[in-house]
Motif scaffolding. Structure first.
Motif, PDB file in Angstrom:
ATOM      1  N   ASP A 145       0.857  -1.251   0.078  1.00  0.00           N
ATOM      2  CA  ASP A 145       0.102   0.004   0.077  1.00  0.00           C
ATOM      3  C   ASP A 145       0.694   1.079  -0.114  1.00  0.00           C
ATOM      4  O   ASP A 145       0.371   2.431  -0.043  1.00  0.00           O
ATOM      5  N   THR A 146       2.110   1.141   0.151  1.00  0.00           N
ATOM      6  CA  THR A 146       2.931   2.494   0.461  1.00  0.00           C
ATOM      7  C   THR A 146       2.815   3.276  -0.577  1.00  0.00           C
ATOM      8  O   THR A 146       2.603   4.693  -0.079  1.00  0.00           O
ATOM      9  N   GLU A 147       2.900   3.222  -1.741  1.00  0.00           N
ATOM     10  CA  GLU A 147       2.778   4.360  -2.931  1.00  0.00           C
ATOM     11  C   GLU A 147       1.727   4.870  -2.768  1.00  0.00           C
ATOM     12  O   GLU A 147       1.469   6.022  -2.753  1.00  0.00           O
ATOM     13  N   SER A 148       0.453   4.031  -2.917  1.00  0.00           N
ATOM     14  CA  SER A 148      -1.045   4.589  -2.963  1.00  0.00           C
ATOM     15  C   SER A 148      -1.327   5.379  -1.744  1.00  0.00           C
ATOM     16  O   SER A 148      -2.052   6.476  -1.757  1.00  0.00           O
ATOM     17  N   TYR A 149      -1.068   4.933  -0.689  1.00  0.00           N
ATOM     18  CA  TYR A 149      -1.177   5.343   0.667  1.00  0.00           C
ATOM     19  C   TYR A 149      -0.612   6.857   1.008  1.00  0.00           C
ATOM     20  O   TYR A 149      -1.184   7.747   1.431  1.00  0.00           O
ATOM     21  N   GLY A 204      -9.810  13.482  -8.730  1.00  0.00           N
ATOM     22  CA  GLY A 204      -8.816  12.702  -9.479  1.00  0.00           C
ATOM     23  C   GLY A 204      -8.416  11.785  -8.480  1.00  0.00           C
ATOM     24  O   GLY A 204      -8.107  10.370  -9.079  1.00  0.00           O
ATOM     25  N   PHE A 205      -8.473  11.651  -7.230  1.00  0.00           N
ATOM     26  CA  PHE A 205      -7.969  10.719  -6.100  1.00  0.00           C
ATOM     27  C   PHE A 205      -8.971   9.608  -6.054  1.00  0.00           C
ATOM     28  O   PHE A 205      -8.713   8.529  -5.655  1.00  0.00           O
ATOM     29  N   LEU A 206     -10.183  10.023  -5.704  1.00  0.00           N
ATOM     30  CA  LEU A 206     -11.100   9.014  -5.117  1.00  0.00           C
ATOM     31  C   LEU A 206     -11.417   7.945  -5.978  1.00  0.00           C
ATOM     32  O   LEU A 206     -11.603   6.729  -5.486  1.00  0.00           O
ATOM     33  N   PRO A 207     -11.573   7.950  -7.271  1.00  0.00           N
ATOM     34  CA  PRO A 207     -11.563   6.546  -8.151  1.00  0.00           C
ATOM     35  C   PRO A 207     -10.343   5.548  -8.078  1.00  0.00           C
ATOM     36  O   PRO A 207     -10.660   4.548  -7.947  1.00  0.00           O
ATOM     37  N   GLN A 208      -9.325   6.346  -7.762  1.00  0.00           N
ATOM     38  CA  GLN A 208      -8.039   5.390  -7.467  1.00  0.00           C
ATOM     39  C   GLN A 208      -8.171   4.644  -6.254  1.00  0.00           C
ATOM     40  O   GLN A 208      -7.737   3.303  -6.086  1.00  0.00           O
ATOM     41  N   ILE A 209      -8.790   5.354  -5.080  1.00  0.00           N
ATOM     42  CA  ILE A 209      -9.136   4.574  -3.790  1.00  0.00           C
ATOM     43  C   ILE A 209     -10.170   3.617  -4.073  1.00  0.00           C
ATOM     44  O   ILE A 209      -9.868   2.528  -3.401  1.00  0.00           O
ATOM     45  N   LEU A 210     -11.098   3.818  -4.669  1.00  0.00           N
ATOM     46  CA  LEU A 210     -12.372   2.854  -5.054  1.00  0.00           C
ATOM     47  C   LEU A 210     -11.909   1.832  -5.822  1.00  0.00           C
ATOM     48  O   LEU A 210     -12.637   0.528  -5.643  1.00  0.00           O
ATOM     49  N   GLU A 211     -11.044   2.087  -6.738  1.00  0.00           N
ATOM     50  CA  GLU A 211     -10.507   0.757  -7.547  1.00  0.00           C
ATOM     51  C   GLU A 211      -9.942  -0.136  -6.544  1.00  0.00           C
ATOM     52  O   GLU A 211      -9.994  -1.423  -6.929  1.00  0.00           O
ATOM     53  N   ILE A 212      -8.907   0.264  -5.786  1.00  0.00           N
ATOM     54  CA  ILE A 212      -8.039  -0.688  -4.784  1.00  0.00           C
ATOM     55  C   ILE A 212      -9.021  -1.498  -3.910  1.00  0.00           C
ATOM     56  O   ILE A 212      -8.988  -2.395  -3.577  1.00  0.00           O
ATOM     57  N   LEU A 213      -9.988  -0.667  -3.206  1.00  0.00           N
ATOM     58  CA  LEU A 213     -10.894  -1.209  -2.354  1.00  0.00           C
ATOM     59  C   LEU A 213     -12.054  -1.975  -2.612  1.00  0.00           C
ATOM     60  O   LEU A 213     -12.585  -2.952  -2.287  1.00  0.00           O
ATOM     61  N   CYS A 214     -12.710  -1.668  -4.020  1.00  0.00           N
ATOM     62  CA  CYS A 214     -13.794  -2.208  -4.503  1.00  0.00           C
ATOM     63  C   CYS A 214     -13.963  -2.997  -5.656  1.00  0.00           C
ATOM     64  O   CYS A 214     -14.953  -3.682  -6.155  1.00  0.00           O
ATOM     65  N   ILE A 215     -12.727  -3.262  -6.344  1.00  0.00           N
ATOM     66  CA  ILE A 215     -12.473  -4.334  -7.299  1.00  0.00           C
ATOM     67  C   ILE A 215     -12.272  -5.647  -6.800  1.00  0.00           C
ATOM     68  O   ILE A 215     -10.912  -5.748  -6.043  1.00  0.00           O
ATOM     69  N   GLY A 216     -12.939  -6.590  -6.784  1.00  0.00           N
ATOM     70  CA  GLY A 216     -12.606  -7.932  -6.204  1.00  0.00           C
ATOM     71  C   GLY A 216     -13.309  -8.152  -4.747  1.00  0.00           C
ATOM     72  O   GLY A 216     -14.505  -7.818  -4.762  1.00  0.00           O
ATOM     73  N   GLU A 268      -9.567  -5.456   4.489  1.00  0.00           N
ATOM     74  CA  GLU A 268      -8.807  -6.307   5.566  1.00  0.00           C
ATOM     75  C   GLU A 268      -6.907  -5.703   5.108  1.00  0.00           C
ATOM     76  O   GLU A 268      -6.210  -5.545   5.864  1.00  0.00           O
ATOM     77  N   LYS A 269      -6.806  -6.086   3.983  1.00  0.00           N
ATOM     78  CA  LYS A 269      -5.485  -6.103   3.537  1.00  0.00           C
ATOM     79  C   LYS A 269      -5.053  -4.530   2.929  1.00  0.00           C
ATOM     80  O   LYS A 269      -3.732  -4.384   3.444  1.00  0.00           O
ATOM     81  N   HIS A 270      -5.858  -3.621   3.023  1.00  0.00           N
ATOM     82  CA  HIS A 270      -5.701  -2.219   2.746  1.00  0.00           C
ATOM     83  C   HIS A 270      -6.178  -1.363   3.855  1.00  0.00           C
ATOM     84  O   HIS A 270      -6.944  -0.230   3.388  1.00  0.00           O
ATOM     85  N   GLN A 271      -5.915  -1.533   5.038  1.00  0.00           N
ATOM     86  CA  GLN A 271      -6.594  -1.020   6.245  1.00  0.00           C
ATOM     87  C   GLN A 271      -6.168   0.740   6.120  1.00  0.00           C
ATOM     88  O   GLN A 271      -6.999   1.475   6.527  1.00  0.00           O
ATOM     89  N   GLY A 272      -4.920   0.659   5.835  1.00  0.00           N
ATOM     90  CA  GLY A 272      -4.286   2.233   5.785  1.00  0.00           C
ATOM     91  C   GLY A 272      -5.198   3.094   4.903  1.00  0.00           C
ATOM     92  O   GLY A 272      -5.439   4.138   5.293  1.00  0.00           O
ATOM     93  N   LEU A 273      -5.180   2.392   3.885  1.00  0.00           N
ATOM     94  CA  LEU A 273      -5.968   3.144   2.833  1.00  0.00           C
ATOM     95  C   LEU A 273      -7.452   3.232   3.052  1.00  0.00           C
ATOM     96  O   LEU A 273      -8.351   4.316   2.816  1.00  0.00           O
ATOM     97  N   ALA A 274      -8.211   2.268   3.642  1.00  0.00           N
ATOM     98  CA  ALA A 274      -9.320   2.476   4.031  1.00  0.00           C
ATOM     99  C   ALA A 274      -9.769   3.448   4.991  1.00  0.00           C
ATOM    100  O   ALA A 274     -10.673   4.146   4.789  1.00  0.00           O
TER     101      ALA A 274
END
Length: 323
Positions: free
Chosen positions: A34-38, A103-115, A122-128
């Motif tokens: 998560d480091t870069e996206s976070y 610009g940023f919200l779709p990037q967050i949603l893609e990581i958290l909501c695809i799959g 659980e995996k991306h708690q920092g980003l959540a």
């Protein structure tokens, strides 16, 4: 009123739909992947405290504008402009930050909501957690904006100055045209009572349409709302800081509102994974005096499906009784 609300809430009180996901709102850190996206989202959120402070300190220019209009002269108009210009600079800054969110919200949603949403959270708690911080900012900004009616008047006067060529001596024609276009966009932004909520709702709706992931995004939002509710309702077993409780309630409400806009059935039906009655009880039981009226008003006036025929009568009665 308190006993009446309690009867309405407890008549159908159940928490069986609470998500099996835990977020530590006080000490969550990014995972290795998560480091870069976070880091990018964290940097995007850095200005929020300053933006809220600027909006909180916004005083308006009404007195100077009235003088300039009621007793027009080079002196009164110059005085009004000297106050309106820096005020509008702040208003532009707020608007431009909403564009950054777009610009940023779709990037967050893609990581958290695809799959698999639960695994993603659980995996991306920092980003959540950062998404929750963004939703918290949305609530706080819009609450302050609604308490600052001077914004509309100040910006209207600014546009009036633009139309009279106030900037003609300050910038070239191309810049003046660009400024006028920006003014139109800013004006549309502030035309909404809750402009930041409008921004994130529109971005989320567009993301759902583009990727056909309505169910996943709805699940993500209902899970975040449920996690926030659990954190608040379990406060006696696992005590939280008052600031964390207030944070969770604000995030819960914004998550419910966005869910209600993107889910075809909305948040208020019996089949909804969100228990509105329990959520309202949590607000009344744990909310502070500053936020509670705003939280209830947000649910009443910013949701989409509250007045639908599919909304149980008891829920409508509950929300009406909270006025």
């Amino acid at each position: 009123m308190g006993n009446f609300l309690s009867q309405l809430i407890n008549k159908d009180h159940h928490d069986s739909n609470l998500p099996d996901v835990h977020l530590d709102f006080e000490s969550t850190s990014p995972t290795d992947g998560d480091t870069e996206s976070y880091s990018n989202v964290l940097q995007m959120l850095e200005p929020t405290a300053d933006l809220l402070a600027r909006l909180r300190a916004y005083e308006g220019c009404g007195e100077y504008i009235r003088q300039a209009i009621g007793d027009p002269s080079p002196e009164t108009e110059a005085l009004a402009w000297s106050h309106v210009k820096p005020a509008v600079d702040n208003l532009k800054m707020f608007y431009k930050y909403s564009v950054t969110i777009e610009g940023f919200l779709p990037q967050i949603l893609e990581i958290l909501c695809i799959g698999d949403v639960n695994k993603n959270l659980e995996k991306h708690q920092g980003l959540a957690k950062l998404l929750c911080k963004l939703l918290d900012f949305v609530f706080e900004f819009d609450s302050l904006k609604m308490k600052t009616p001077q914004i509309q008047n100040d910006f209207s006067y600014y546009r009036r100055c633009l139309s009279r060529g106030k900037l003609s001596n300050e910038v070239d024609l191309k810049s003046a045209m660009s400024e006028d276009e920006l003014a139109n966009q800013v004006s549309m932004f502030y035309a909404y009572p809750t402009p930041m909520l409008k921004t994130v709702t529109t971005v989320t709706t567009d993301f759902v349409s583009k990727h056909n992931v309505g169910r996943s995004v709805s699940e993500c939002l209902s899970t975040l709302a449920g996690v926030c509710y659990s954190t608040v309702s379990n406060n006696k077993k696992k005590p939280q800081k008052p600031t964390t409780i207030a944070f969770c309630l604000r995030v819960m409400v914004i998550a419910i509102i966005i869910y209600d806009h993107i889910d075809p059935q909305g948040a208020f039906t019996k089949s909804s994974p969100i228990n509105i009655k329990s959520s309202v009880k949590a607000i009344h039981s744990h909310g502070n005096s500053n936020d509670t009226p705003n939280l209830i008003s947000a649910l009443r006036y910013n949701t989409k499906h509250l007045n639908d025929s599919s909304t149980p009568k008891a829920v409508k009665t509950l929300m009406a009784s909270c006025a």
